[in-house]
Design a protein around this motif. Structure first.
Motif, PDB file in Angstrom:
ATOM      1  N   SER A  85       0.832  -1.200   0.000  1.00  0.00           N
ATOM      2  CA  SER A  85       0.000   0.000   0.000  1.00  0.00           C
ATOM      3  C   SER A  85       0.869   1.254   0.000  1.00  0.00           C
ATOM      4  O   SER A  85       0.614   2.203  -0.744  1.00  0.00           O
ATOM      5  CB  SER A  85      -0.921  -0.015   1.218  1.00  0.00           C
ATOM      6  N   MET A  86       1.902   1.253   0.826  1.00  0.00           N
ATOM      7  CA  MET A  86       2.801   2.406   0.894  1.00  0.00           C
ATOM      8  C   MET A  86       3.503   2.624  -0.446  1.00  0.00           C
ATOM      9  O   MET A  86       3.594   3.755  -0.936  1.00  0.00           O
ATOM     10  CB  MET A  86       3.846   2.218   1.999  1.00  0.00           C
ATOM     11  N   ILE A  87       3.976   1.550  -1.048  1.00  0.00           N
ATOM     12  CA  ILE A  87       4.665   1.655  -2.337  1.00  0.00           C
ATOM     13  C   ILE A  87       3.717   2.194  -3.400  1.00  0.00           C
ATOM     14  O   ILE A  87       4.079   3.083  -4.176  1.00  0.00           O
ATOM     15  CB  ILE A  87       5.259   0.292  -2.751  1.00  0.00           C
ATOM     16  N   GLN A  88       2.496   1.674  -3.434  1.00  0.00           N
ATOM     17  CA  GLN A  88       1.524   2.145  -4.424  1.00  0.00           C
ATOM     18  C   GLN A  88       1.216   3.622  -4.232  1.00  0.00           C
ATOM     19  O   GLN A  88       1.148   4.378  -5.200  1.00  0.00           O
ATOM     20  CB  GLN A  88       0.234   1.337  -4.332  1.00  0.00           C
ATOM     21  N   LYS A  89       1.026   4.043  -3.003  1.00  0.00           N
ATOM     22  CA  LYS A  89       0.708   5.445  -2.754  1.00  0.00           C
ATOM     23  C   LYS A  89       1.868   6.352  -3.148  1.00  0.00           C
ATOM     24  O   LYS A  89       1.665   7.411  -3.734  1.00  0.00           O
ATOM     25  CB  LYS A  89       0.343   5.650  -1.285  1.00  0.00           C
ATOM     26  N   LYS A  90       3.090   5.919  -2.840  1.00  0.00           N
ATOM     27  CA  LYS A  90       4.255   6.730  -3.217  1.00  0.00           C
ATOM     28  C   LYS A  90       4.383   6.815  -4.733  1.00  0.00           C
ATOM     29  O   LYS A  90       4.657   7.882  -5.277  1.00  0.00           O
ATOM     30  CB  LYS A  90       5.530   6.148  -2.611  1.00  0.00           C
ATOM     31  N   ASN A  91       4.208   5.683  -5.411  1.00  0.00           N
ATOM     32  CA  ASN A  91       4.297   5.685  -6.870  1.00  0.00           C
ATOM     33  C   ASN A  91       3.223   6.577  -7.476  1.00  0.00           C
ATOM     34  O   ASN A  91       3.470   7.309  -8.430  1.00  0.00           O
ATOM     35  CB  ASN A  91       4.173   4.266  -7.427  1.00  0.00           C
TER      36      ASN A  91
END
Length: 194
Positions: A85-91
């Motif tokens: 989730s964190m990676i998706q939001k950052k991307n």
């Protein structure tokens, strides 16, 4: 009562009775392992700590609503979901930021490019709203290119369950696109529908 002597099942029971000492003991037992899992995926200590903290906050907040089988497995899976989730939001933030920077530099964007970026961001938003397991299966399949058997092995679930999650995710995306008046055929024609 000495919480250090309780087994995981007893701690879960105490947690669900809103005993704060239970969450403290669970944290004491598992935070290092969870931090290692998070760090292994994102390679940033601050982000890894944030993920672990988020998992424990959610565990406490949802203590009466969740069914926990094996506590270590539950926590490890929760960390993985939080990492993705964190990676998706950052991307997603990076892509949106790049779009606006580029848009200010040049107003000559073709309408199709803007539309494609909008659709990508919209679909990513829909995917982020999927239930955790469903979102993770979709991410493994569409973004990482894993096969159904690979996903089943990675997540330790049946292939039929993987298929069900994929079907659910695709239906939700199609429904969301239709709700804003975009046909799936148009989305596919812009190469954004994974």
């Amino acid at each position: 009562m000495e919480f250090e002597s309780l087994n995981d099942d007893q701690l879960i029971a105490r947690l669900q009775m809103s005993d704060a000492r239970a969450i403290t003991e669970i944290y004491r037992r598992y935070w290092k392992k969870l931090l290692a899992i998070a760090y292994n995926h994102i390679r940033d200590k601050d982000d890894a700590e944030e993920v672990v903290q988020t998992v424990f906050i959610k565990l406490w907040d949802k203590r009466n609503d969740i069914a926990i089988g094996q506590l270590p497995n539950y926590l490890a899976t929760a960390v993985k979901y939080s990492v993705f989730s964190m990676i998706q939001k950052k991307n997603r933030k990076d892509e949106v930021g790049q779009f606006f920077v580029m848009n200010h530099q040049s107003q000559d964007y073709e309408e199709e490019k803007i539309y494609t970026i909008f659709l990508r961001q919209y679909i990513k938003g829909v995917v982020e709203e999927l239930p955790d397991r469903c979102r993770l299966v979709f991410t493994y399949s569409r973004e990482q290119g894993k096969t159904i058997p690979e996903i089943a092995t990675t997540m330790n679930i049946a292939e039929k369950t993987v298929e069900a999650h994929l079907t659910k995710a695709l239906r939700r995306i199609k429904h969301s696109l239709k709700a804003i008046g975009i046909s799936v055929a148009i989305a596919i024609s812009f190469y954004i529908f994974w």
